[in-house]
Enzyme design. Structure first.
Site, PDB file in Angstrom:
ATOM      1  CB  ALA A  96      39.455  60.948  13.005  1.00  0.00           C
ATOM      2  CB  SER A  97      42.222  65.934  13.235  1.00  0.00           C
ATOM      3  OG  SER A  97      40.943  66.367  13.680  1.00  0.00           O
ATOM      4  CG  HIS A 131      48.833  69.155  21.625  1.00  0.00           C
ATOM      5  ND1 HIS A 131      48.049  70.112  21.034  1.00  0.00           N
ATOM      6  CD2 HIS A 131      48.138  67.993  21.550  1.00  0.00           C
ATOM      7  CE1 HIS A 131      46.913  69.546  20.622  1.00  0.00           C
ATOM      8  NE2 HIS A 131      46.946  68.269  20.924  1.00  0.00           N
ATOM      9  CG  HIS A 132      52.861  65.972  23.952  1.00  0.00           C
ATOM     10  ND1 HIS A 132      53.796  65.533  23.049  1.00  0.00           N
ATOM     11  CD2 HIS A 132      51.651  65.646  23.414  1.00  0.00           C
ATOM     12  CE1 HIS A 132      53.187  64.955  22.030  1.00  0.00           C
ATOM     13  NE2 HIS A 132      51.872  65.010  22.220  1.00  0.00           N
ATOM     14  CE  LYS A 135      49.855  68.148  17.753  1.00  0.00           C
ATOM     15  NZ  LYS A 135      49.790  66.853  17.023  1.00  0.00           N
ATOM     16  CB  THR A 142      42.261  68.610  17.320  1.00  0.00           C
ATOM     17  OG1 THR A 142      42.647  67.247  17.447  1.00  0.00           O
ATOM     18  CG2 THR A 142      40.892  68.820  17.944  1.00  0.00           C
TER      19      THR A 142
HETATM   20  N1  LIG Z   1      43.860  61.453  15.836  1.00  0.00           N
HETATM   21  C1  LIG Z   1      44.025  61.344  17.149  1.00  0.00           C
HETATM   22  O1  LIG Z   1      43.061  61.088  17.912  1.00  0.00           O
HETATM   23  C2  LIG Z   1      45.394  61.511  17.723  1.00  0.00           C
HETATM   24  C3  LIG Z   1      46.438  61.729  16.884  1.00  0.00           C
HETATM   25  N2  LIG Z   1      47.718  61.756  17.359  1.00  0.00           N
HETATM   26  C4  LIG Z   1      48.760  61.841  16.344  1.00  0.00           C
HETATM   27  O2  LIG Z   1      49.318  60.544  16.192  1.00  0.00           O
HETATM   28  C5  LIG Z   1      50.693  60.633  15.830  1.00  0.00           C
HETATM   29  C6  LIG Z   1      51.526  59.804  16.807  1.00  0.00           C
HETATM   30  O3  LIG Z   1      51.411  60.337  18.094  1.00  0.00           O
HETATM   31  P1  LIG Z   1      52.252  59.721  19.326  1.00  0.00           P
HETATM   32  O4  LIG Z   1      52.005  58.275  19.457  1.00  0.00           O
HETATM   33  O5  LIG Z   1      51.965  60.620  20.466  1.00  0.00           O
HETATM   34  O6  LIG Z   1      53.750  59.962  18.806  1.00  0.00           O
HETATM   35  P2  LIG Z   1      55.057  59.145  19.175  1.00  0.00           P
HETATM   36  O7  LIG Z   1      56.216  59.974  18.727  1.00  0.00           O
HETATM   37  O8  LIG Z   1      55.007  58.725  20.599  1.00  0.00           O
HETATM   38  O9  LIG Z   1      54.958  57.827  18.262  1.00  0.00           O
HETATM   39  C7  LIG Z   1      55.165  57.820  16.882  1.00  0.00           C
HETATM   40  C8  LIG Z   1      55.875  56.535  16.543  1.00  0.00           C
HETATM   41  O10 LIG Z   1      55.981  56.387  15.138  1.00  0.00           O
HETATM   42  C9  LIG Z   1      57.245  55.829  14.888  1.00  0.00           C
HETATM   43  N3  LIG Z   1      57.673  55.939  13.497  1.00  0.00           N
HETATM   44  C10 LIG Z   1      58.624  56.737  12.942  1.00  0.00           C
HETATM   45  N4  LIG Z   1      58.736  56.474  11.621  1.00  0.00           N
HETATM   46  C11 LIG Z   1      57.871  55.476  11.344  1.00  0.00           C
HETATM   47  C12 LIG Z   1      57.558  54.747  10.178  1.00  0.00           C
HETATM   48  N5  LIG Z   1      58.179  54.975   9.000  1.00  0.00           N
HETATM   49  N6  LIG Z   1      56.592  53.800  10.240  1.00  0.00           N
HETATM   50  C13 LIG Z   1      55.977  53.533  11.401  1.00  0.00           C
HETATM   51  N7  LIG Z   1      56.250  54.176  12.557  1.00  0.00           N
HETATM   52  C14 LIG Z   1      57.189  55.135  12.529  1.00  0.00           C
HETATM   53  C15 LIG Z   1      58.150  56.516  15.866  1.00  0.00           C
HETATM   54  O11 LIG Z   1      59.378  55.826  16.010  1.00  0.00           O
HETATM   55  P3  LIG Z   1      60.699  56.655  16.447  1.00  0.00           P
HETATM   56  O12 LIG Z   1      60.367  57.242  17.788  1.00  0.00           O
HETATM   57  O13 LIG Z   1      61.744  55.582  16.479  1.00  0.00           O
HETATM   58  O14 LIG Z   1      60.910  57.700  15.395  1.00  0.00           O
HETATM   59  C16 LIG Z   1      57.286  56.451  17.127  1.00  0.00           C
HETATM   60  O15 LIG Z   1      57.448  55.225  17.792  1.00  0.00           O
HETATM   61  C17 LIG Z   1      50.997  62.127  15.800  1.00  0.00           C
HETATM   62  O16 LIG Z   1      50.861  62.597  14.481  1.00  0.00           O
HETATM   63  C18 LIG Z   1      49.899  62.757  16.666  1.00  0.00           C
HETATM   64  O17 LIG Z   1      49.621  64.075  16.311  1.00  0.00           O
HETATM   65  C19 LIG Z   1      47.998  61.613  18.677  1.00  0.00           C
HETATM   66  C20 LIG Z   1      46.985  61.422  19.569  1.00  0.00           C
HETATM   67  C21 LIG Z   1      45.592  61.366  19.175  1.00  0.00           C
HETATM   68  O1  LIG Z   2      50.061  64.853  19.068  1.00  0.00           O
HETATM   69  C1  LIG Z   2      49.180  64.657  19.927  1.00  0.00           C
HETATM   70  O2  LIG Z   2      49.444  64.285  21.072  1.00  0.00           O
HETATM   71  C2  LIG Z   2      47.774  64.854  19.528  1.00  0.00           C
HETATM   72  N1  LIG Z   2      47.526  65.047  18.268  1.00  0.00           N
HETATM   73  C3  LIG Z   2      46.252  65.200  17.666  1.00  0.00           C
HETATM   74  C4  LIG Z   2      46.156  66.556  16.985  1.00  0.00           C
HETATM   75  O3  LIG Z   2      47.142  66.989  16.359  1.00  0.00           O
HETATM   76  O4  LIG Z   2      45.098  67.178  17.037  1.00  0.00           O
HETATM   77  C5  LIG Z   2      45.102  64.882  18.587  1.00  0.00           C
HETATM   78  C6  LIG Z   2      45.338  65.197  20.041  1.00  0.00           C
HETATM   79  O5  LIG Z   2      45.115  66.534  20.271  1.00  0.00           O
HETATM   80  C7  LIG Z   2      46.702  64.742  20.530  1.00  0.00           C
END
Ligand SMILES: NC(=O)C1=CN([C@@H]2O[C@H](COP(=O)(O)OP(=O)(O)OC[C@H]3O[C@@H](n4cnc5c(N)ncnc54)[C@H](OP(=O)(O)O)[C@@H]3O)[C@@H](O)[C@H]2O)C=CC1
Ligand SMILES: O=C(O)C1=N[C@H](C(=O)O)C[C@H](O)C1
Length: 233
Positions: A96-97, A131-132, A135, A142
């Site tokens: 899910a996005s 977004h922040h 990203k 979304t």
């Molecule tokens: N669908 C939804 O509801 C939402 C989706 N998202 C999405 O989720 C994703 C993560 O967001 P967010 O937590 O904010 O991002 P972050 O950058 O905070 O976290 C991503 C993590 O993944 C790690 N990583 C890098 N390479 C790998 C690997 N090979 N295997 C496993 N982990 C790895 C990174 O490590 P390092 O920092 O060391 O590179 C980091 O700790 C994004 O794509 C975002 O768009 C976010 C919020 C809501």
């Molecule tokens: O990267 C994020 O933070 C988020 N990513 C998702 C997206 O790409 O839509 C969901 C949410 O908006 C936060």
């Protein structure tokens, strides 16, 4: 439930907190460069990693029969391949996005509004997402899902960043401070405008939705969506 977190960044940490509050155990935190992943210890994997790593994380789980909840955005050119691998391995998958309940209601509202607008033929649509600054992808996943909701219900045929054109939905992506995620859709005519907007105040809603999806997928085989989980329509 024994949960493995693929990606232990902002979302991974929030999911850990919420999953533990709901009585689940975090059995693995798989971050960049992880070796010797113990797939046998997991009931489910939740992937919030990076656009470059999600596909490999997900398909590794499928090969070991581990169901996957994936919220990572920006890798969807490989989505169909992931679906095929899930089915071939008789595993289970939800991408899910956006996992928040509010956004999933917003998706329904967006599709309904688009349907009404297509009958009037007087309004031009545009979209903005904020977004922040950390990203990695643009537009947001979304925003792409919202654009698909409009395309499926109107004469619009595609979306584009900063575009203009008769049948193209223009999307503006802004990156500002720590904004968790704001999406707005505006319909404009010569006499008025109508706007719908969703504002996330923090990441809790995304994380809770992902944990609920992980609970829901237990014992299931196949590819599902948040529509199935939330039973919204
Ligand atoms: N669908 C939804 O509801 C939402 C989706 N998202 C999405 O989720 C994703 C993560 O967001 P967010 O937590 O904010 O991002 P972050 O950058 O905070 O976290 C991503 C993590 O993944 C790690 N990583 C890098 N390479 C790998 C690997 N090979 N295997 C496993 N982990 C790895 C990174 O490590 P390092 O920092 O060391 O590179 C980091 O700790 C994004 O794509 C975002 O768009 C976010 C919020 C809501
Ligand atoms: O990267 C994020 O933070 C988020 N990513 C998702 C997206 O790409 O839509 C969901 C949410 O908006 C936060």
């Amino acid at each position: 439930m024994r949960i493995a977190l693929f990606g232990y960044g902002k979302m991974g940490k929030m999911i850990e907190e919420i999953a533990q509050k709901r009585g689940h155990e975090i059995v693995a935190k798989v971050d960049v460069g992880a070796e010797d992943i113990d797939y046998a210890s997991m009931d489910v994997a939740i992937d919030f990693s990076t656009p470059d790593s999600a596909f490999e994380n997900i398909t590794g789980c499928f090969e070991h029969g581990v169901p996957v909840i994936c919220g990572t955005t920006g890798w969807l050119d490989q989505y169909n391949e992931a679906v095929d691998l899930c089915n071939a391995n008789k595993s289970a998958f939800i991408y899910a996005s956006n996992f928040s309940l509010g956004v999933n209601i917003f998706f329904e509202l967006n599709a309904h509004l688009a349907k009404m607008m297509s009958k009037l033929n007087k309004y031009k649509v545009s979209m903005e997402e904020i977004h922040h600054t950390q990203k990695l992808d643009a537009p947001s996943g979304t925003a792409i899902t919202l654009a698909e909701g409009i395309i499926n219900n109107t004469a619009y045929t595609s979306w584009q960043l900063e575009a203009s054109g008769e049948k193209i939905i223009p999307i503006t992506s802004k990156r500002e401070g720590m904004v968790p995620g704001t999406h707005s859709i505006c319909y404009e005519s010569s006499v008025d405008s109508i706007e719908i907007k969703h504002t996330a105040h923090n990441r809790e809603g995304f994380a809770l939705g992902a944990v609920i999806a992980a609970e829901w997928i237990q014992g299931k085989t196949g590819v599902f969506s948040m529509k199935d989980v939330l039973n919204l329509s």
